[in-house]
Every structure is written in C-alpha cells, then in structure tokens.
Design a protein around this motif. Structure first.
Motif, mmCIF file in Angstrom:
data_model
loop_
_atom_site.group_PDB
_atom_site.id
_atom_site.type_symbol
_atom_site.label_atom_id
_atom_site.label_comp_id
_atom_site.label_asym_id
_atom_site.label_seq_id
_atom_site.Cartn_x
_atom_site.Cartn_y
_atom_site.Cartn_z
ATOM 1 N N VAL B 184 0.839 -1.204 0.000
ATOM 2 C CA VAL B 184 0.000 0.000 0.000
ATOM 3 C C VAL B 184 0.868 1.246 0.000
ATOM 4 C CG1 VAL B 184 -1.630 1.365 1.349
ATOM 5 C CG2 VAL B 184 -1.977 -1.082 1.101
ATOM 6 N N LEU B 185 1.907 1.228 0.812
ATOM 7 C CA LEU B 185 2.793 2.391 0.898
ATOM 8 C C LEU B 185 3.440 2.664 -0.451
ATOM 9 C CD1 LEU B 185 4.193 4.468 2.766
ATOM 10 C CD2 LEU B 185 6.078 2.849 2.927
ATOM 11 N N PHE B 186 3.881 1.584 -1.098
ATOM 12 C CA PHE B 186 4.545 1.733 -2.381
ATOM 13 C C PHE B 186 3.587 2.341 -3.393
ATOM 14 C CE2 PHE B 186 6.863 0.303 -6.148
ATOM 15 C CZ PHE B 186 8.137 0.641 -5.743
ATOM 16 N N TRP B 187 2.360 1.915 -3.317
ATOM 17 C CA TRP B 187 1.346 2.380 -4.244
ATOM 18 C C TRP B 187 0.990 3.835 -3.967
ATOM 19 C CZ3 TRP B 187 -3.658 3.816 -5.194
ATOM 20 C CH2 TRP B 187 -4.114 3.511 -6.471
ATOM 21 N N LEU B 188 0.988 4.167 -2.676
ATOM 22 C CA LEU B 188 0.672 5.517 -2.231
ATOM 23 C C LEU B 188 1.659 6.520 -2.811
ATOM 24 C CD1 LEU B 188 -1.421 6.458 -0.047
ATOM 25 C CD2 LEU B 188 0.468 6.540 1.538
ATOM 26 N N LEU B 189 2.919 6.110 -2.932
ATOM 27 C CA LEU B 189 3.949 7.009 -3.443
ATOM 28 C C LEU B 189 3.978 7.020 -4.959
ATOM 29 C CD1 LEU B 189 6.717 6.036 -0.910
ATOM 30 C CD2 LEU B 189 5.550 8.229 -1.055
ATOM 31 N N GLY B 190 3.306 6.062 -5.572
ATOM 32 C CA GLY B 190 3.256 6.025 -7.021
ATOM 33 C C GLY B 190 4.456 5.309 -7.606
ATOM 34 N N SER B 191 4.205 4.427 -8.549
ATOM 35 C CA SER B 191 5.302 3.698 -9.164
ATOM 36 C C SER B 191 4.878 3.224 -10.541
ATOM 37 C CB SER B 191 5.674 2.494 -8.312
ATOM 38 O OG SER B 191 6.512 1.633 -9.048
ATOM 39 N N LEU B 192 5.848 3.122 -11.437
ATOM 40 C CA LEU B 192 5.560 2.645 -12.780
ATOM 41 C C LEU B 192 6.052 1.222 -12.966
ATOM 42 C CD1 LEU B 192 6.642 5.987 -14.348
ATOM 43 C CD2 LEU B 192 4.323 5.078 -14.448
ATOM 44 N N SER B 193 6.382 0.552 -11.864
ATOM 45 C CA SER B 193 6.988 -0.770 -11.989
ATOM 46 C C SER B 193 5.984 -1.811 -12.477
ATOM 47 C CB SER B 193 7.606 -1.210 -10.666
ATOM 48 O OG SER B 193 6.609 -1.279 -9.676
ATOM 49 N N GLY B 194 4.696 -1.472 -12.476
ATOM 50 C CA GLY B 194 3.710 -2.430 -12.966
ATOM 51 C C GLY B 194 3.536 -2.386 -14.483
ATOM 52 N N ALA B 195 4.343 -1.558 -15.158
ATOM 53 C CA ALA B 195 4.152 -1.372 -16.596
ATOM 54 C C ALA B 195 4.400 -2.657 -17.372
ATOM 55 C CB ALA B 195 5.097 -0.289 -17.103
ATOM 56 N N SER B 196 3.557 -2.910 -18.361
ATOM 57 C CA SER B 196 3.782 -4.026 -19.282
ATOM 58 C C SER B 196 2.981 -3.725 -20.532
ATOM 59 C CB SER B 196 3.323 -5.345 -18.655
ATOM 60 O OG SER B 196 1.915 -5.370 -18.603
ATOM 61 N N TRP B 197 3.196 -4.502 -21.563
ATOM 62 C CA TRP B 197 2.489 -4.234 -22.820
ATOM 63 C C TRP B 197 0.985 -4.387 -22.655
ATOM 64 C CZ3 TRP B 197 4.728 -1.426 -26.170
ATOM 65 C CH2 TRP B 197 6.103 -1.527 -26.391
ATOM 66 N N THR B 198 0.560 -5.267 -21.740
ATOM 67 C CA THR B 198 -0.885 -5.453 -21.582
ATOM 68 C C THR B 198 -1.519 -4.290 -20.824
ATOM 69 O OG1 THR B 198 -0.379 -6.808 -19.663
ATOM 70 C CG2 THR B 198 -0.944 -7.973 -21.671
#
Lengths: 299, 339
Positions: B184-198
C-alpha cells in the motif's frame, strides 16, 4: 483490635523499609544500564521475536502479557494482549511488570524512557545475526533466572548451526533470491542475517551486496542476477503462476524455469528469534543441497 | 511564433529521452545491446540474448511509454483543473481522486473489498472505483441546483481527500499483514513498476481521447481563465463546460492513478512551468504540457530506476525531489504572476 491493625501496618511498613529487594545492575543490548530486582516474576514483551526468545530461554511462565501481533508459540495464545506500535503505556503500567522486554528492531527507546519515568524498566534485545540468537538466549536466561534452560536451548541452536556448516556440499553454491513479498519485491540487503541462513543452507544470496536494509528490487535486477532458487514468504499453496502474473518476464529466470520457487512461513525469515534456525533447516531442504546429519527439531 | 524553437527542442528531446529510458536502468545493458534488441524485434528475428530482450523490450519500453502517458495525462489534467477552478494550487488530485483511489487500492490490498460484488475485481478496478466514488461524493456535496460553485467544489474535494486519507491510514494501521502494508505504501507514493504491454493500451487510449477533447475545448478554457461571468458573456456555456471538464479529468486521472498510483507533483508544476514558457493560450499550453509532462515523468522514472543499484524507488519520491528545485528556479526567474 486497633492495636492489631497498628501492629499490622507497622509490620508492613517495616517490611518495606527494612528488607529492600535484592537488586543488581545489568546492561542491555543497547548499552543501557538498568537496576533490576534479582528475581523476576512478571514480564511483558513488546515484540513477537522477543516473546519467542523468552519462551525459548525457558521463561515463558513469567510472561503476563504479549503484543497484539504475537502468534507463537501456542502457549502465549491465552495471554492478555497489549498494543505495541505505538506502545499502550497505560496497559503496560496496569500490568505492573518487573521488566519489559523490547526489540531493537521494532521498538522505540523513547517508549522505554517514558516507561522508566513510570518506574518500569525496559530491557532491549538486539538480534542482527544468527549468533546473536544464542547470545540473547543466554543473556535472557541470566536475567530471568532460567540460565540452565536457556543455555541448553542456546547450545542446541549452535549445534544446528555447526551441523549445517559442517555438512555443506562442495562445489558452487546455487544462487538464491529471498523475497519478503512477491508483488513489490522487497528483499534483504547487506548486513541481514538472511544471507547467513542462505549460506548455511548451502546457497549464496544475491542481495547480500545491496546497501539498503530492505531493498525493493527491480525486475531487471532479478533477470540479470538470474537466481537459481527463489525462496520467500509467499503464502500457503504457492503457485509459480502467481509469481509470473506479477513478473511475466521471469520465465527467463533459472529458478522459475526449473520451478525452484519455494514458499516458507514468513516468520521463519522475518522474526529475528530462535526459529531462524528452523528457517535455515527449511532452506537447506528447499535448496536440495544435501541432508543435515542428525538434524533435530529446529524449534 | 514563439512555439517554433520549443517544437524543435521537443522533437530532439522525445527520441533522446526514449533512448535514455531504454539504455539506463538498474541492469547494465549497453547501448549497442539495446540497438540489437530493437533490431531483432523490428526484423522479427528471435532475440540474440533473451535476458537483454526481456529487459529492454518487455520491461523498459512499456515502462518508458507508460511514464510518458502518465506524465502527459497528469499534466494536461492539471492544466484543465487549474483553468476550471482558477487556482494555481489546483492539480489533478484536487477533487479527491488520488486519495479516493488510494483508499480503494488499500481496501483491495488488505482484502476488505467485498469481492462477491465484483468477482474479477482487480487492483486497478478497485482504485478506479474508489476514485470515482470519491469524486461523485465531492460533486454531490458541491452541487447547487444545476450549477457547481468552484469554491464549494474545492472545499468538498479537500475535505473528501482528508477523509479518504484517514480511511487509508486506518486500514494500514489495523492491517495484520506487514507485507500488504508495504504494498500500500509503495502504491501511495506512485510507481511505474507495474508497466507491461498489456497494461499500456488502456491508459494510452483514454489519454488520447481526453487530450483531443481538451484541445477541442481550448478556446472555452481560455475564456474560463477570465472568470466565469466574462466567459458567460462571451457565450461559453460555463456550467456545462465545468461538468465536461470534471468528467474528462475524472476519467483520465482515475485511469492513470489506477495503474501507477498517486504520482504527485507532475500535474501541479508542469502546467505552471509550461505556461511560463508558452503564455496562457490553451492551444499552446495543452500540447506543450502533454509533451513536457511526459518527458518529465520519463526522466523522473529513469532516476527512480537508477539511483539505487538493483532497486526501484517509488517514482513519486523523485518527481518532487527533482521537480521542486527546478520549479522554484522558474518561479524566481518569472516575475509574472502565475496562472
């Protein structure tokens, strides 16, 4: 009648004044000096790892309360709970403990200062490495009057370590990635006891040289370091497919390709206490780097 | 034409940033390896080195593109919101979208969302629903008959943000699982690590639609800057305009936040920085904010990926860290009042 009462009062007062509780001066793992009574009868722990250490040191019967996060060993289940983060000071005071035991990793020394003002001493335990566990056990045994049991447990943990170390297979150890979580890839950085556990299990941890204490790994890092085994607190019935859902490129990681991904109970990795040795035994099993000669229970 | 040089700069900066985004990262992949991966991919050949291929093609490229999409999207929404409420402090999150989405994500992470209602509820869906629900409440509270007074909108947004933030904090506090807490904390700060072509097509399509719609509204947006009454006297249907802007902002911000978390600061500073370069006309501000915001987040993410070896920082930390000094400098240089 009144004479009796007066006598009684004098007697009680006299007891208080004339027979001071025998005390000693001790130093905890943070270097804080405490003056404590010789005999401990009521103790409270402020971290689950410390509870486990106390029970393993043979002093579980002295516990009068544990934290709301405690779940091991089962005998603490029936004990009253107190909130540890932040410490519910009122609840601690109400329990009138002889000593509060805290963890350097979890608790704040300022809580100890606040409790000290209320006349309650706090002893801090620090476990940074596997060898700290038997050392902490012996110290707790001395502190709590269970030196003999504590020594025996400490000796048996050290024996596990010796057995693991002496039975290491020759040849190149497999590279191991230890994960705390599979989605956000938190792991263990430099200085963690986890790397020693992996080494005892016959592997080589790939995050040992990362400077952060709890590094959050990138997919790229995992791809280039190509771990041959992945171990983590990934939950019961872990399926490799779930790992691939979050990290689709990991089909290229040797551990995933060879399906060498193992879930171990998180507490065996995350709680700096006696069960780390059980964790090391479990890792040895997962790595398939040979049996441990004469391995007993890790509890 | 003041725009010509900036177009030239952007024409160089965009491909350069793309190359940098593909070459720089936590793993060592040389520029020639990047080129060979791209050449293999474009020629349809099997990759020479599958690991490099995975890093460059499956991890970095969609991530650079998502960074651009999110940065561009937050910036154009920031422009629109600042025009809508005529307040330089406005950003895409001012109506409570980010804190609502975060609360939705926290509910999802911590397993509190009643999954029976939506069996295939994913994290982005939970976040999007949280953001949208918050916005609807803000709108309902601020609405006065058929009009939406801006001050009430802002106040309701701030209040709902606080409510949702405390809901998130409460959920995090009572969560028994520290792993989920970290997520949750990681998400709260925002991240692009979930990026993928889909992941990429959804946000990209929504961005395209909303951006074109805003471009179409460039003139009314200019008029709004003058104030609601002057805009009305120019024949702008102000109330309808507000509704459309809120809907567009909600759609785009909700989508972006659902995939990347609440990345802060881009949508606040990029519009201001851009206005100080191009003036206030939305026909120029919007495209420049689009490209500028995209580039800003691409570079922030390059930093986030490269600062600590082997690790991924939440990009939200970097946006403020790298953006604020630059912004303060602009603020000093530019004596003209902002917005």
């Amino acid at each position: 009648m009144i004479r009796h009462v007066v006598f009684l009062v004098l007697l009680v007062a006299g007891c208080r004044a004339e027979a001071p509780v025998p005390s000693r001066s001790v130093t905890d793992d943070l270097g804080r000096t405490l003056v404590l009574p010789d005999r401990m009868e009521r103790i409270v722990t402020l971290a689950p790892s410390v509870t486990e250490l106390v029970v393993a040191a043979g002093a579980g019967h002295l516990l009068v309360a544990v934290t709301d996060a405690d779940d091991f060993p089962p005998e603490v289940d029936s004990l009253p709970r107190i909130q540890a983060l932040p410490v519910n000071r009122e609840a601690v005071v109400a329990l009138a403990p002889d000593l509060v035991l805290a963890s350097e990793q979890v608790n704040d020394p300022r809580d100890a200062d606040a409790l000290a003002e209320l006349g309650i001493a706090t002893w801090f335990v620090r476990v940074d490495s596997l060898s700290d566990v038997p050392r902490a056990l012996r110290a707790l045994g001395d502190l709590l009057g269970t030196a003999e049991t504590a020594r025996r447990t400490a000796d048996s943990l050290e024996a596990i370590r010796t057995r693991l170390r002496s039975s290491l297979p020759s040849g190149r150890p497999p590279t191991v990635l230890v994960l705390i979580d599979d989605r956000t890839l938190f792991s263990f950085g430099a200085g963690s006891y986890v790397h020693e556990m992996v080494a005892l299990a016959g592997g080589r941890s790939i995050t040992a040289d990362l400077e952060t204490r709890a590094p959050r790994l990138s997919d790229e890092f995992v791809l280039t370091r190509a771990p041959e085994v992945i171990v983590g607190s990934l939950g019961d019935d872990y399926r490799i497919e779930r790992l691939l859902e979050h990290h689709p490129t990991w089909t290229l990681v040797p551990a995933v390709r060879d399906r060498a991904v193992y879930s171990v109970p998180g507490d065996l990795l995350l709680r700096p206490g006696p069960r780390l040795f059980a964790g090391a035994l479990l890792l040895r099993e997962a790595l398939g780097t040979g049996p441990v000669p004469g391995a007993g229970s890790g509890e | 034409m003041r725009l010509r040089p900036s177009i030239l700069v952007l024409a160089i900066a965009v491909p350069a940033s793309l190359v940098a985004g593909l070459t720089l990262g936590s793993a060592d992949v040389s520029a020639s390896d990047v080129v060979s991966v791209l050449a293999d991919r474009l020629a349809g050949r099997p990759p020479a080195d599958p690991v490099n291929d995975a890093i460059v093609w499956s991890l970095r490229l969609p991530r650079v593109l998502l960074a651009f999409v999110v940065g561009a999207g937050l910036s154009v929404v920031g422009v629109a919101m600042q025009a809508l409420v005529r307040n330089p402090l406005a950003d895409p999150y001012v109506l409570g979208l980010s804190s609502g989405s975060t609360a939705g994500a926290a509910l999802y992470f911590l397993g509190v969302v009643p999954l029976g209602a939506l069996p295939a509820m994913s994290l982005p869906a939970a976040a999007f629903a949280g953001g949208l629900l918050t916005l609807v409440l803000v709108y309902a509270a601020a609405r006065d008959g058929s009009s939406v007074p801006v001050t009430r909108l802002l106040l309701a947004g701030v209040a709902m943000s606080a409510l949702m933030a405390s809901l998130t904090s409460f959920l995090a506090f009572v969560s028994p699982d520290p792993n989920k807490l970290r997520a949750v904390l990681f998400w709260l700060l925002g991240s692009l690590s979930g990026a993928s072509w889909t992941v990429l097509p959804g946000p990209a399509i929504v961005l395209a639609v909303v951006f074109l719609a805003l471009l179409g509204l460039a003139r009314p947006l200019d008029a709004l800057l003058l104030g609601e009454d002057p805009a009305r006297s120019l024949g702008i249907p102000v109330e309808r305009m507000k509704h459309v802007l809120i809907a567009l902002a909600a759609l785009l911000t909700g989508t972006l936040v659902a995939y990347s978390g609440a990345i802060g600061f881009v949508g606040l500073i990029v519009p201001h920085a851009v206005r100080s370069l191009t003036g206030v006309s939305h026909l120029r501000v919007l495209p420049t904010a689009f490209v500028g915001g995209g580039l800003f987040l691409v570079w922030s993410d390059i930093l986030a990926r490269g600062v600590l070896p082997g690790q991924d920082l939440p990009v939200g930390i970097v946006t403020a860290l790298a953006g604020v000094p630059f912004f303060l400098l602009l603020l000093r240089r530019n004596r003209r009042p902002f917005a």
